[in-house]
Design a protein around this motif. Structure first.
Motif, PDB file in Angstrom:
ATOM      1  N   THR A 365       0.810  -1.216   0.000  1.00 33.63           N
ATOM      2  CA  THR A 365       0.000   0.000   0.000  1.00 33.63           C
ATOM      3  C   THR A 365       0.847   1.270   0.000  1.00 33.63           C
ATOM      4  O   THR A 365       0.350   2.333  -0.379  1.00 33.63           O
ATOM      5  N   THR A 371      -5.957   0.919   0.677  1.00 36.34           N
ATOM      6  CA  THR A 371      -5.767   0.117   1.872  1.00 36.34           C
ATOM      7  C   THR A 371      -6.435  -1.229   1.648  1.00 36.34           C
ATOM      8  O   THR A 371      -7.172  -1.422   0.679  1.00 36.34           O
ATOM      9  N   HIS A 454      -8.104  -4.619  -2.226  1.00 37.56           N
ATOM     10  CA  HIS A 454      -7.513  -3.314  -1.948  1.00 37.56           C
ATOM     11  C   HIS A 454      -8.026  -2.311  -2.977  1.00 37.56           C
ATOM     12  O   HIS A 454      -8.187  -2.639  -4.144  1.00 37.56           O
ATOM     13  N   ASP A 457      -5.970   1.345  -5.954  1.00 33.45           N
ATOM     14  CA  ASP A 457      -4.636   1.013  -6.428  1.00 33.45           C
ATOM     15  C   ASP A 457      -4.397   1.891  -7.649  1.00 33.45           C
ATOM     16  O   ASP A 457      -5.112   1.772  -8.649  1.00 33.45           O
TER      17      ASP A 457
END
Length: 591
Positions: A365, A371, A454, A457
């Motif tokens: 991350t 996250t 996540h 990104d």
């Protein structure tokens, strides 16, 4: 106004506390200890899962542009099979009733598969290629055909943003067309409709931060058109700007070379099973899709699930994990393989209790942003997104209360991930339901389904999604919480079930407290009191149904003691909801 709102907030909290002292959230230290069997699952998972080994599998998959039926997709499936066999899984055709089995399903495809081999774009007269496939894996749009040997050279025409007026002002026939639009739409307009030789497109979403990440290309496709047998290229921000700078100096000719393979093939799906001992028809099902061209998306999910499979195998081998229910794992084409698994065998699907998708679970991350997230089954935060709830840049569609799916799975999975992060600082968050991955088929089938992922990104769906952005520590964290979740639910006895009810009850009380404060603040600011009480009612109703759904946790069905525990939790939540609603009503009357 701020002073009044703060005072009123304190007043409401006092009202709620006085009305319902016993249902107030307990302090953290009062949380019952994790049951010994669940702690044992965590010890097993932590001992077996190796983040670096998972990253090595990502390293194997990353160079392959993976689409169902092509060589990269098939090689990735074969690599997982090798990992399963090494862990002790046996081909079910030869394994009989063995506890650890796998099968590779082969199905004819209704269209050819595709894979890129090479490609380049150069300005005629320049010694160096402006872009080439070796450094930009998404240069050649999916379904492009090869150019003739030596490539295609032609005038480049810039149609700006590709509006109808842009096309009307130029004859594109026999030329190569540049525009800021999706490559598939540009291909249809320029090649199919107007006779262009090929297209060069620029379209990078803002979430990829194109002005910062100026040398990445988005992942996209053109229609498979065997008549046109043409191609589409996609540009980085720097390449787009370089072409337009050159065109300001006068007419520009470019040379495009593409080599790609289009061929008939079969689609592979890999399914592994850890057979349950007493209730084998009840299942926890994992999905991790193989296709995509990236490292985090979704070689990381494939690799993490392979590690999870090793945990189960070691537990079965050592006797430290004896599942009562079956665990199934699917590696295949995103959404399609999971949906087919659910649709092909209604009897099997009737026994599925939980589904979990692992998609983009290996992020570093610090390099990619965002996250780790648990995308929840639809709860009221998907209708009223406020407080600490946040949608991602993927974005959620508006939902209504009647589309919500009350279930304990949200809080259960969140707590297993929080357990893993408690000692190592791993950041775990949630987002309201948004859709778009393998959890959706479970939900559409009326089953519990959740996504581990996540976002944002910044390299999502670009050729910047490479191994350097994959974290062994993250792969390990995700693998541990995913495997502990499955082991816990496939072995749950009355003690474990009671502990899990306590967790969900606690989550319900904390949510109702938070929504009470938000509702008070909204009313004090002139908001609609009826709407605020509606929100509190929705959360109360949702959690009451979530508690009811816990009747399926205890293996063999709920015992009288466990049924009584569910009823007690239900009463506590209902009382808390009534007190919260009354508090907001009373506060609203003062305005």
């Amino acid at each position: 106004m701020m002073r009044l709102r703060s005072a009123l907030a304190l007043a409401v909290l006092a009202v709620v506390a006085c009305a319902d002292l016993e249902s107030a959230p307990l302090p953290e230290q009062s949380r019952p200890p994790v049951p010994e069997i669940v702690a044992g699952h965590q010890v097993l998972a932590r001992a077996v899962i190796d983040g670096q080994r998972a990253r090595d599998m990502v390293s194997f998959m990353e160079p392959h542009f993976r689409l169902p039926g092509n060589r990269g997709f098939d090689a990735s499936i074969e690599r997982v099979v090798a990992e399963l066999e090494d862990a002790g899984y046996r081909n079910e055709a030869d394994a009989g009733m063995a506890p650890l089995t796998y099968r590779v399903e082969r199905r004819p495809m209704d269209r050819p598969t595709w894979e890129p081999v090479s490609g380049s774009l150069r300005v005629v007269g320049s010694d160096d290629a402006l872009l080439h496939f070796e450094t930009n894996r998404n240069l050649v749009a999916i379904n492009s055909f090869s150019t003739p040997p030596g490539g295609v050279e032609a005038d480049l025409i810039d149609l700006g943003s590709g509006t109808a007026a842009d096309f009307d002002r130029e004859d594109v026939r026999g030329r190569i067309v540049l525009a800021d639009m999706r490559v598939g739409r540009l291909f249809t307009e320029a090649v199919v409709e107007r006779g262009a030789l090929g297209v060069i497109a620029y379209a990078i979403p803002s979430l990829n931060r194109p002005e910062e990440n100026r040398d990445v290309i988005g992942y996209s496709s053109i229609p498979l058109d065997a008549g046109a047998r043409s191609w589409g290229l996609q540009l980085t921000t720097n390449a787009r700007d370089a072409l337009r700078d050159a065109m300001r100096e006068g007419p520009l000719r470019v040379r495009v070379e593409v080599e790609a393979r289009t061929f008939e093939s079969a689609e592979l799906t890999l399914v592994a099973d850890v057979r349950g001992r007493t209730e084998p028809d009840e299942r926890f099902v994992f999905s991790a899709h193989v296709q995509e061209a990236g490292a985090n998306d979704n070689a990381s999910g494939v690799a993490a699930l392979s590690e999870v499979a090793r945990v189960f195998a070691e537990g079965v081998r050592s006797g430290s994990f004896v599942p009562d229910r079956t665990i199934s794992m699917i590696w295949g084409d995103e959404i399609r393989s999971t949906r087919r698994y659910l649709n092909e065998d209604p009897g099997r699907t009737a026994g599925i209790l939980w589904g979990m998708s692992l998609d983009m679970v290996g992020e570093d991350t610090q390099r990619t942003g965002g996250t780790f997230l648990i995308e929840k089954m639809p709860d009221p935060s998907a209708v009223w997104t406020r407080g600490e709830d946040r949608h991602t840049e993927w974005g959620g569609r508006p939902m209504s209360v009647d589309q919500l799916t009350p279930h304990y799975f949200n809080d259960f999975v969140l707590n297993r991930c929080r357990d893993q992060g408690a000692d190592n600082g791993w950041v775990v968050r949630t987002n309201p339901f948004e859709g778009g991955s393998d959890h959706v088929p479970f939900l559409r089938a009326g089953l519990a389904g959740i996504l581990l992922w996540h976002f944002t990104d910044v390299y999502y769906h670009t050729d910047g999604d490479r191994l350097i952005n994959v974290s062994p520590a993250t792969l390990e964290n995700v693998g541990v919480c995913a495997s502990v979740a499955a082991m816990t639910l496939t072995t749950a006895d009355a003690d474990v079930a009671a502990f899990l009810v306590h967790e969900v009850e606690r989550a319900a009380l904390e949510r109702l407290d938070a929504e009470t404060v938000l509702g008070l603040d909204a009313v004090a600011g002139g908001g609609d009191r009826a709407e605020e009480t509606r929100i509190l009612d929705a959360w109360t109703t949702w959690y009451l149904a979530a508690i009811d759904s816990m009747a399926d946790i205890e293996v063999g069905g709920p015992s009288p003691v466990f049924s009584a525990r569910i009823a007690a939790a239900r009463a506590t939540i209902a009382e808390k909801g009534e007190a919260a609603r009354a508090a907001v009503d009373e506060a609203g009357e003062s305005f």
